[in-house]
Design a protein around this motif. Structure first.
Motif, PDB file in Angstrom:
ATOM      1  N   VAL A  37      90.433  14.621  36.851  1.00 52.39           N
ATOM      2  CA  VAL A  37      88.878  15.189  36.669  1.00 52.39           C
ATOM      3  C   VAL A  37      88.823  14.540  35.252  1.00 52.39           C
ATOM      4  O   VAL A  37      89.668  14.263  34.226  1.00 52.39           O
ATOM      5  CB  VAL A  37      89.283  16.691  36.153  1.00 52.39           C
ATOM      6  CG1 VAL A  37      87.833  17.342  35.882  1.00 52.39           C
ATOM      7  CG2 VAL A  37      89.738  17.465  37.365  1.00 52.39           C
ATOM      8  N   TYR A  39      86.792  14.433  31.530  1.00 51.33           N
ATOM      9  CA  TYR A  39      86.170  15.485  30.647  1.00 51.33           C
ATOM     10  C   TYR A  39      85.463  14.602  29.599  1.00 51.33           C
ATOM     11  O   TYR A  39      86.030  13.406  29.143  1.00 51.33           O
ATOM     12  CB  TYR A  39      87.281  16.305  30.037  1.00 51.33           C
ATOM     13  CG  TYR A  39      88.149  17.307  30.990  1.00 51.33           C
ATOM     14  CD1 TYR A  39      87.289  18.047  31.934  1.00 51.33           C
ATOM     15  CD2 TYR A  39      89.505  17.023  31.001  1.00 51.33           C
ATOM     16  CE1 TYR A  39      87.911  18.921  32.643  1.00 51.33           C
ATOM     17  CE2 TYR A  39      90.123  17.696  32.089  1.00 51.33           C
ATOM     18  CZ  TYR A  39      89.398  18.801  32.702  1.00 51.33           C
ATOM     19  OH  TYR A  39      90.083  19.650  33.901  1.00 51.33           O
ATOM     20  N   THR A  66      80.442  11.879  41.290  1.00 51.80           N
ATOM     21  CA  THR A  66      79.697  12.197  39.981  1.00 51.80           C
ATOM     22  C   THR A  66      78.656  13.312  40.776  1.00 51.80           C
ATOM     23  O   THR A  66      78.663  13.490  41.668  1.00 51.80           O
ATOM     24  CB  THR A  66      78.960  11.125  39.345  1.00 51.80           C
ATOM     25  OG1 THR A  66      77.900  10.568  40.337  1.00 51.80           O
ATOM     26  CG2 THR A  66      79.932  10.114  39.004  1.00 51.80           C
ATOM     27  N   TYR A  67      77.861  13.734  39.773  1.00 51.98           N
ATOM     28  CA  TYR A  67      76.836  14.807  40.146  1.00 51.98           C
ATOM     29  C   TYR A  67      76.019  14.193  41.138  1.00 51.98           C
ATOM     30  O   TYR A  67      75.527  15.059  41.966  1.00 51.98           O
ATOM     31  CB  TYR A  67      75.832  15.041  38.882  1.00 51.98           C
ATOM     32  CG  TYR A  67      75.053  13.847  38.487  1.00 51.98           C
ATOM     33  CD1 TYR A  67      75.450  12.632  37.669  1.00 51.98           C
ATOM     34  CD2 TYR A  67      73.693  13.790  38.908  1.00 51.98           C
ATOM     35  CE1 TYR A  67      74.804  11.698  37.288  1.00 51.98           C
ATOM     36  CE2 TYR A  67      72.801  12.691  38.538  1.00 51.98           C
ATOM     37  CZ  TYR A  67      73.417  11.780  37.929  1.00 51.98           C
ATOM     38  OH  TYR A  67      72.853  10.653  37.259  1.00 51.98           O
ATOM     39  N   ASN A  73      74.828  21.265  43.179  1.00 49.63           N
ATOM     40  CA  ASN A  73      75.496  20.948  42.203  1.00 49.63           C
ATOM     41  C   ASN A  73      75.355  22.288  41.266  1.00 49.63           C
ATOM     42  O   ASN A  73      75.870  22.279  40.305  1.00 49.63           O
ATOM     43  CB  ASN A  73      74.831  19.796  41.355  1.00 49.63           C
ATOM     44  CG  ASN A  73      75.850  19.150  40.309  1.00 49.63           C
ATOM     45  OD1 ASN A  73      77.022  19.714  40.189  1.00 49.63           O
ATOM     46  ND2 ASN A  73      75.429  18.534  39.337  1.00 49.63           N
ATOM     47  N   HIS A  83      77.094  23.491  36.153  1.00 49.16           N
ATOM     48  CA  HIS A  83      76.942  22.602  37.306  1.00 49.16           C
ATOM     49  C   HIS A  83      78.390  22.266  37.734  1.00 49.16           C
ATOM     50  O   HIS A  83      79.675  22.677  36.960  1.00 49.16           O
ATOM     51  CB  HIS A  83      76.454  21.101  36.783  1.00 49.16           C
ATOM     52  CG  HIS A  83      75.101  21.000  36.093  1.00 49.16           C
ATOM     53  ND1 HIS A  83      74.880  20.963  34.959  1.00 49.16           N
ATOM     54  CD2 HIS A  83      73.926  21.250  36.985  1.00 49.16           C
ATOM     55  CE1 HIS A  83      73.350  21.234  34.799  1.00 49.16           C
ATOM     56  NE2 HIS A  83      73.023  21.379  36.180  1.00 49.16           N
ATOM     57  N   LEU A  85      79.444  19.236  38.458  1.00 50.68           N
ATOM     58  CA  LEU A  85      79.747  17.872  37.559  1.00 50.68           C
ATOM     59  C   LEU A  85      78.396  17.934  36.899  1.00 50.68           C
ATOM     60  O   LEU A  85      77.104  18.062  37.233  1.00 50.68           O
ATOM     61  CB  LEU A  85      79.627  16.983  38.525  1.00 50.68           C
ATOM     62  CG  LEU A  85      81.211  16.809  39.438  1.00 50.68           C
ATOM     63  CD1 LEU A  85      81.251  15.557  40.190  1.00 50.68           C
ATOM     64  CD2 LEU A  85      82.510  16.962  38.410  1.00 50.68           C
ATOM     65  N   PRO A  98      83.331  19.155  33.131  1.00 50.68           N
ATOM     66  CA  PRO A  98      83.670  18.157  34.026  1.00 50.68           C
ATOM     67  C   PRO A  98      82.407  17.237  34.482  1.00 50.68           C
ATOM     68  O   PRO A  98      81.320  17.635  34.630  1.00 50.68           O
ATOM     69  CB  PRO A  98      84.336  18.694  35.468  1.00 50.68           C
ATOM     70  CG  PRO A  98      84.669  20.144  35.016  1.00 50.68           C
ATOM     71  CD  PRO A  98      83.433  20.430  34.137  1.00 50.68           C
ATOM     72  N   ILE A  99      82.470  15.884  34.063  1.00 48.14           N
ATOM     73  CA  ILE A  99      81.583  14.950  34.304  1.00 48.14           C
ATOM     74  C   ILE A  99      81.842  13.921  35.656  1.00 48.14           C
ATOM     75  O   ILE A  99      80.807  13.497  36.365  1.00 48.14           O
ATOM     76  CB  ILE A  99      81.211  13.968  33.271  1.00 48.14           C
ATOM     77  CG1 ILE A  99      82.394  13.236  32.795  1.00 48.14           C
ATOM     78  CG2 ILE A  99      80.542  14.903  32.118  1.00 48.14           C
ATOM     79  CD1 ILE A  99      82.123  12.323  31.497  1.00 48.14           C
ATOM     80  N   ALA A 100      83.005  13.713  36.061  1.00 46.28           N
ATOM     81  CA  ALA A 100      83.351  12.939  37.216  1.00 46.28           C
ATOM     82  C   ALA A 100      84.760  13.418  37.664  1.00 46.28           C
ATOM     83  O   ALA A 100      85.518  14.188  36.992  1.00 46.28           O
ATOM     84  CB  ALA A 100      83.288  11.593  36.683  1.00 46.28           C
ATOM     85  N   ILE A 101      85.053  13.105  39.110  1.00 46.79           N
ATOM     86  CA  ILE A 101      86.320  13.382  39.615  1.00 46.79           C
ATOM     87  C   ILE A 101      87.052  12.366  40.364  1.00 46.79           C
ATOM     88  O   ILE A 101      85.853  11.629  41.069  1.00 46.79           O
ATOM     89  CB  ILE A 101      86.359  14.448  40.451  1.00 46.79           C
ATOM     90  CG1 ILE A 101      85.117  14.727  41.205  1.00 46.79           C
ATOM     91  CG2 ILE A 101      86.677  16.018  39.699  1.00 46.79           C
ATOM     92  CD1 ILE A 101      85.161  15.972  42.379  1.00 46.79           C
ATOM     93  N   LYS A 247      86.007  20.843  43.522  1.00 45.88           N
ATOM     94  CA  LYS A 247      86.302  19.410  43.191  1.00 45.88           C
ATOM     95  C   LYS A 247      87.069  18.735  44.439  1.00 45.88           C
ATOM     96  O   LYS A 247      86.813  17.581  44.856  1.00 45.88           O
ATOM     97  CB  LYS A 247      87.208  19.316  41.964  1.00 45.88           C
ATOM     98  CG  LYS A 247      86.285  19.926  40.667  1.00 45.88           C
ATOM     99  CD  LYS A 247      86.956  19.848  39.242  1.00 45.88           C
ATOM    100  CE  LYS A 247      86.285  20.536  38.168  1.00 45.88           C
ATOM    101  NZ  LYS A 247      86.469  21.666  37.883  1.00 45.88           N
TER     102      LYS A 247
END
Lengths: 750, 273
Positions: A37, A39, A66-67, A73, A83, A85, A98-101, A247
């Motif tokens: 993840v 951050y 990503t989102y 979302n 959200h 993401l 979290p902004i991306a996985i 996720k």
């Protein structure tokens, strides 16, 4: 009773002790990917740009979500305020938002690629305390930082104070608590193009089921969630596994490969829920003989960046704000406040430890001012059948409140103990001992605020060799649920406990049974299983009677038909061959509770557990260290089904409550980044810290509980923090109105 | 996290690898924690366990060699007379950590909170530095937090503790729990009393300065005196004033200062002088 109430070894003890039990991280699938993840590391800001191109080129990286990749979302239990993401242009509300996985061939590759994701954040001033949040500048989330309110308006509060001889006003503060479960959050997701299967560590597979389906816009009958053996929950695996599962599921959905996401301890500390810090103001009126006339309280809970379960947690703070006492005039406000920190949520006690601590401290101060013994003032105000709880719920049965007070007084030999403490303190200049009482209440199950979730399913299948398979929607997370289910089936069918297997819950087999929270599993899953087992028993009896058997008795391991002993295995084989129905489903729900949410009055819960604890502490005046030396505890949990498990729950609760009271503390830096993200500086008790705990139960049966049982999982904790704080106050004569009680605070106050 | 691993069998190889930038470890109870937290990112880690060294020698002082674990010492019969050391070692981490961790590693790590390190100051220890086998008193060897007197090719071969015969000792480590804890402050005291008069005094503190601290001028104030409470109380205040602790995640400087004095009073009370 043959096995109920007897000392039985838990059915999963051996496999867990020998490391054979399968946890999520023990599972592996061909072509499985590992997730990490990304951050932001910033507590408050706007995400201005996000570029994953460099990270995608890193060796081993297969996909990055990503989102833009999330079908839906928006997330949130009560309000959709978070959200999956954070989108570009959207707000980052805590450091681990979290902004991306990332999915990669190995865990190491996924983790290394996190540093290659490029992003810009326009930083905003972080809001880090309840007081800062109340200024509403800046706003963390929604329209106001004080986003939720719940209240009780009962009786005439002003009249109550007018009739009081003593009015106390006190302020309280409590800190965070981390669940510190042994096993961190862990999920594996497998999307095959048509169906999604999730394996994971969790308390509430049906929450995960609903949340994953909603985020990926899949129909519920295409999603299966299987709870693996779970290494502790304490509330930390109520809603949080949903956030982990979405996720892993999203990455599996994008790659059509199995994806494993196992948190390390640092991630688990930073991203996942905690107990709410609180601030409260209490004003309580007493007559000169110690009767409570009025309770007025304003309680603020720090819910962090997102509301998650807070509005439901607040319901429990509200209904438990006056503790376990008979009070006619009550005026309570509970507020949920957004800050730029980790979202807080469910934790053993669910909003009640904060207020029980406050009210129990008030009781001790009142006793001191009125010249009464702290036991006596509690006994005088304790609930009984015919009296009403804080919400005005008139109690009709199963009220062992006074009995728990009597038991603890007796098993602690209180009068002698007081004398011993007095003598110890006379003879010691640098060490002082103190005794502290707490008397608390706990509403069993979800109560009026959670009634739509308050029903459970259970299936019992008797196989032709006489072994039994049990399927429930409630989960075993270490609390002993499987053993209790096996005991109930064994008691009813006469099968050996060892021949009962309780399966891991599977949402495609068992109907939605609500969450495994709120100390409800014994009552809800237990009753569902009781109903199913009784039906099978009756089917077999009917068959035997049809064959002309007149007298039937059920023993442990065999049946007696007209005086002849028949092993249960033989009964099962014969009944199966005669086409008797040996599989049944039980369904349990409770009658609707009448509760008025405007005034906060009515039937708050189906039943209540009552608890009393006396703690003996010793304080080292040269270091400020507080040691809980001994605790005497009694709980009225209705019928005790499994004494070994129940005693273990109490011992664990006392110790976890002790950690909350004296050693566990989450600290942040001035930018809102957590400093205590591992067990070297977040201090949970070890075996060398635990006190002697004496437990004796009061068993006031609950007619709707299986064999008369109520719930124990959470109340075992709640009596501990206030009784320790009261004991420290007793030892030192300084007011302890803040948790945790740090050695630093004690020493600098002396 | 990718890095190279080497396991030399001779001291010469060990020295070469260290010279090339390798980070030494035996149990790894410090190094791997730092690597996991991202504080250290070495390209090469050097496992010293394959180097054959003696474990312990007790005839001329207590010689503790590299790779000797805390458990080795606690289980050895000949180290038992170093009773202060035994008390200190029992407070190191947990049984699992004591099975892996080594005193030589603790010395090399040179944390002001190092439990074993505290003992070396009271036992007037000497460090044997390889490959030259030069001997350095510990107080000269430790230069600051994580800083020791070792050149690139040098390593700690052993540490020698001089026996304390006829001393009364006290040890306490203050933390938020009773095991598995890094000290907020710690004290080790050794006093030699002859005919009711203090002949020698050694007072060392951990976690209240950049290294373990001993103030010999304050210790000297005790020499020739009878051990009276007032004496220790006034000395406690001097220690409290003298130390310069920091505020960190475990505690504030103010608390540590107050503890410093109080721990000396506790030492006095518990030694039953």
């Amino acid at each position: 009773m043959r096995v109920i109430g007897k000392r039985v070894r838990r059915i999963d003890a051996i496999e867990k002790a020998f490391g054979k039990a399968k946890f999520t991280n023990d599972l592996s699938f061909p072509r499985m990917l590992h997730a990490a993840v990304v951050y932001p590391g910033v507590a408050h800001g706007v995400l201005r740009s996000l570029d994953v191109s460099e990270a995608l080129k890193a060796p081993g990286v297969v996909a990055i979500a990503t989102y833009k990749n999330v079908p839906n979302n928006e997330m949130g239990i009560v309000t959709k305020d978070m959200h999956v993401l954070v989108p570009v242009g959207g707000k980052i509300r805590f450091e681990a938002d979290p902004i991306a996985i990332i999915a990669a061939e190995t865990r190491e590759a996924a983790e290394e690629a996190t540093s290659l994701v490029n992003f810009d954040v326009e930083e905003l001033q972080p809001v880090l305390t309840i007081d800062e949040a109340l200024r509403d500048d800046p706003i963390v989330n929604g329209e106001r930082n004080v986003a939720f309110q719940r209240k009780i308006r009962r009786g005439d509060i002003e009249k109550g104070f007018q009739e009081s001889d003593l009015i106390l006003e006190m302020d309280f503060e409590t800190g965070y608590q981390e669940h510190a479960y042994l096993e961190p959050q862990s999920i594996i997701a497998l999307w095959d193009g048509d169906n999604l299967t999730i394996y994971g560590s969790m308390q509430c597979p049906f929450y995960v089921h609903n949340d994953v389906a909603e985020v990926l816009k899949l129909p519920l009958n295409r999603v299966t969630v299987i709870q693996m053996e779970t290494g502790g929950g304490f509330g930390g695996k109520e809603d949080v596994p949903s956030y982990i599962a979405v996720k892993a599921a999203l990455l599996s959905y994008l790659t059509k490969r199995p994806v494993k996401l196992v948190y390390n301890r640092d991630m688990d500390f930073r991203e996942t829920s905690k107990r709410h810090p609180s601030k409260s103001h209490y004003k309580v009126g007493f007559t000169k003989d110690g009767k409570i006339k009025a309770v007025k309280a304003a309680v603020y809970l720090d819910m962090g960046a997102y509301s998650t379960l807070t509005p439901i947690v607040m319901y429990r703070s509200l209904t438990h704000a006056a503790s376990a006492y008979d009070v006619e005039n009550i005026f309570v406000d509970v507020y949920g406040v957004y800050t730029n920190k980790v979202p807080t949520g469910a934790f053993r006690g669910f909003g009640s430890p904060q207020v029980l601590f406050a009210m129990e401290r008030v009781m001790d101060e009142a006793a001191k001012r009125l010249g009464m013994d702290p036991w006596e003032i509690r006994y005088k105000n304790a609930l009984e059948i015919g009296k009403a709880t804080a919400t005005g719920h008139v109690l009709e049965e199963s009220v062992g409140a006074k009995e728990t007070l009597e038991i603890v007084r007796e098993i602690s030999d209180y009068e002698r103990l007081k004398e011993e403490v007095r003598k110890f303190n006379e003879g010691n200049k640098y060490k002082k001992r103190g005794l502290g009482w707490a008397h608390t209440i706990y509403g069993v199950s979800l109560g009026a605020a959670g009634q739509p979730l308050d029903a459970s399913s259970g299936e019992v299948h008797v196989k032709m060799d006489g072994t039994v398979l049990v399927m429930i929607g409630g989960t075993e997370m270490g609390q002993g649920a499987k053993t209790v289910m096996a005991l109930i089936v064994s008691e009813i069918l006469g099968v050996d406990v060892d021949n009962v297997r309780v399966m891991q819950p599977n949402t495609s087999i068992v109907q939605d049974s609500g969450p495994t929270v709120a100390s409800r599993t014994t009552v809800f899953s237990g009753n569902a299983i009781r109903i199913a087992a009784e039906r099978i028993r009756d089917n077999i009896i009917e068959y035997l009677k049809s064959k002309g058997v007149e007298d039937i008795k059920i023993e442990n391991g065999y049946w007696i038909a007209d005086g002849k002993e028949i092993p249960f295995s033989e009964i099962a084989r014969e009944a199966n061959a005669a086409n008797v129905k040996l599989a049944e489903m039980g369904w349990f729900s409770t009658p609707k509770l009448n509760f008025d949410f405007e005034t906060g009055t009515g039937e708050a819960y189906v039943s209540y557990t009552f608890s009393t604890q006396l703690s003996l502490v010793e304080v080292d005046l040269l270091t400020g260290k507080v040691e809980l030396k001994e605790a005497w505890v009694s709980h009225d949990i209705g019928k005790v089904l499994n004494p070994v498990g129940a005693e273990g729950q109490v011992e664990g609760g006392v110790v976890q409550g002790m950690g909350y009271a004296i050693s566990e503390e989450i600290k942040h830096d001035e930018n809102g980044r957590m400093l205590t993200t591992n067990f070297n500086n977040y201090i949970v008790p070890t075996i060398r810290d635990i006190p002697r705990v004496h437990v004796k139960f009061a068993e006031s049966p609950f007619s709707k509980g299986p064999f008369g049982a109520k719930g124990l999982g959470e109340p075992s904790l709640m009596s501990s923090p206030p009784s320790i704080a009261n004991a420290v106050t007793d030892a030192l004569g300084i007011l302890i109105n803040r948790l945790p009680i740090t050695p630093e605070e004690v020493l600098l106050k002396l | 996290m990718k890095f190279n691993y080497a396991a030399p069998v001779t001291l010469e190889e060990l020295s070469e690898l260290k010279k090339g930038g390798g980070k030494l470890f035996s149990g790894g109870t410090d190094l791997f924690v730092k690597m996991r937290a991202g504080v250290l990112k070495p390209d090469l880690v050097v496992d010293t366990k394959k180097v054959e060294t003696p474990k312990l020698e007790c005839d001329k002082g207590l010689r503790i060699y590299m790779n000797t674990t805390y458990t080795d010492i606690l289980k050895s019969g000949c180290a038992r007379k170093y009773s202060l050391l035994m008390k200190i070692l029992l407070e190191v981490g947990s049984p699992q950590i004591r099975n892996r961790g080594t005193p030589v590693g603790n010395l090399g790590n040179a944390s002001p909170a190092g439990d074993f390190l505290l003992s070396t100051y009271v036992y007037d220890s000497k460090v044997i530095v390889g490959p030259s086998m030069r001997e350095v008193p510990v107080k000269n060897f430790v230069k600051g937090p994580g800083k020791v007197d070792l050149s690139d090719e040098e390593f700690i071969y052993a540490v020698i503790l001089e026996p304390l015969e006829g001393y009364t000792t006290y040890y306490e480590k203050v933390g938020r729990r009773n095991s598995m804890v890094i000290s907020i402050a710690s004290i080790a005291v050794a006093l030699k009393i002859e005919s009711g008069v203090i002949e020698d005094a050694r007072i060392a503190y951990g976690s209240v300065g950049p290294t373990v601290v001993r103030f010999t001028d304050l210790e000297e104030k005790l020499i020739g005196e009878r051990p009276k409470k007032e004496l220790f109380e006034s000395l406690a205040m001097e220690y409290s004033d003298r130390v310069k602790p920091i505020t960190d995640v475990r505690a504030s400087a103010e608390y540590r200062k107050k503890l410093t004095g109080n721990l000396l009073i506790k030492a006095y009370l518990n030694m039953n002088l």
